[in-house]
Design a protein around this motif. Structure first.
Motif, short mmCIF file in Angstrom:
data_model
loop_
_atom_site.label_atom_id
_atom_site.label_comp_id
_atom_site.label_asym_id
_atom_site.label_seq_id
_atom_site.Cartn_x
_atom_site.Cartn_y
_atom_site.Cartn_z
N LEU A 30 1.14 -1.72 -0.29
CA LEU A 30 0.15 0.22 0.15
C LEU A 30 1.43 1.37 -0.25
CD1 LEU A 30 -3.01 0.86 0.14
CD2 LEU A 30 -2.64 0.63 2.12
N ASP A 31 2.10 1.07 0.73
CA ASP A 31 2.75 1.97 1.04
C ASP A 31 3.61 2.39 -0.28
OD1 ASP A 31 2.31 3.05 3.53
OD2 ASP A 31 4.20 1.63 4.37
N LYS A 32 3.69 1.51 -1.41
CA LYS A 32 4.42 1.45 -2.63
C LYS A 32 3.56 2.31 -3.84
CE LYS A 32 8.09 -1.87 -2.20
NZ LYS A 32 8.24 -3.42 -2.50
N LYS A 33 2.32 1.39 -3.16
CA LYS A 33 1.07 2.28 -4.31
C LYS A 33 0.60 3.47 -3.71
CE LYS A 33 -4.18 1.06 -5.19
NZ LYS A 33 -5.55 0.17 -4.67
N TYR A 34 0.72 4.19 -3.01
CA TYR A 34 0.47 5.97 -2.71
C TYR A 34 1.92 6.42 -2.99
CZ TYR A 34 -4.67 4.52 -2.36
OH TYR A 34 -5.94 4.26 -2.54
N ASN A 80 6.23 5.11 -0.17
CA ASN A 80 7.45 3.83 1.33
C ASN A 80 8.83 5.43 1.18
OD1 ASN A 80 7.02 4.68 -1.99
ND2 ASN A 80 8.82 2.32 -1.89
N GLU A 81 10.10 4.36 1.29
CA GLU A 81 10.98 4.84 1.49
C GLU A 81 12.04 4.90 1.13
OE1 GLU A 81 11.06 5.38 6.86
OE2 GLU A 81 11.80 3.89 5.58
#
Length: 86
Positions: A78-82, A85-86
């Motif tokens: 989900l972090d990558k999708k939006y 991500n760090e």
């Protein structure tokens, strides 16, 4: 509403949906298998222990730990999708 705010709202909605699904699974396993369906599950034995007893004592803990790893994996996606991500 700005684009950044729309993205944050969509991210949060999807996060809450994941939480609801995973907590529902945990509830079904811990309360359902350990308490509600205990008598039906006790007809099955694993390693000499009744399955209903096993779910009440061990199974719900194992499922909870597995769900933590599933949640981490889902949140990384989900972090990558939006783009969070760090």
């Amino acid at each position: 509403m700005s684009e950044k705010q729309k993205k944050a709202t969509a991210y949060w909605k999807e996060n809450v949906r994941y939480l609801f699904i995973l907590l529902s699974i945990w509830f079904a396993v811990s309360f359902g298998a350990g308490i509600l369906f205990k008598d039906a599950l006790n007809t099955i034995k694993i390693g000499g222990f009744k399955l209903g007893f096993w779910f009440a004592q061990q199974g719900s803990i194992y499922v909870f730990v597995i769900l933590i790893f599933v949640y981490v994996r889902l949140m990384n996606k989900l972090d990558k999708k939006y783009g969070y991500n760090e």
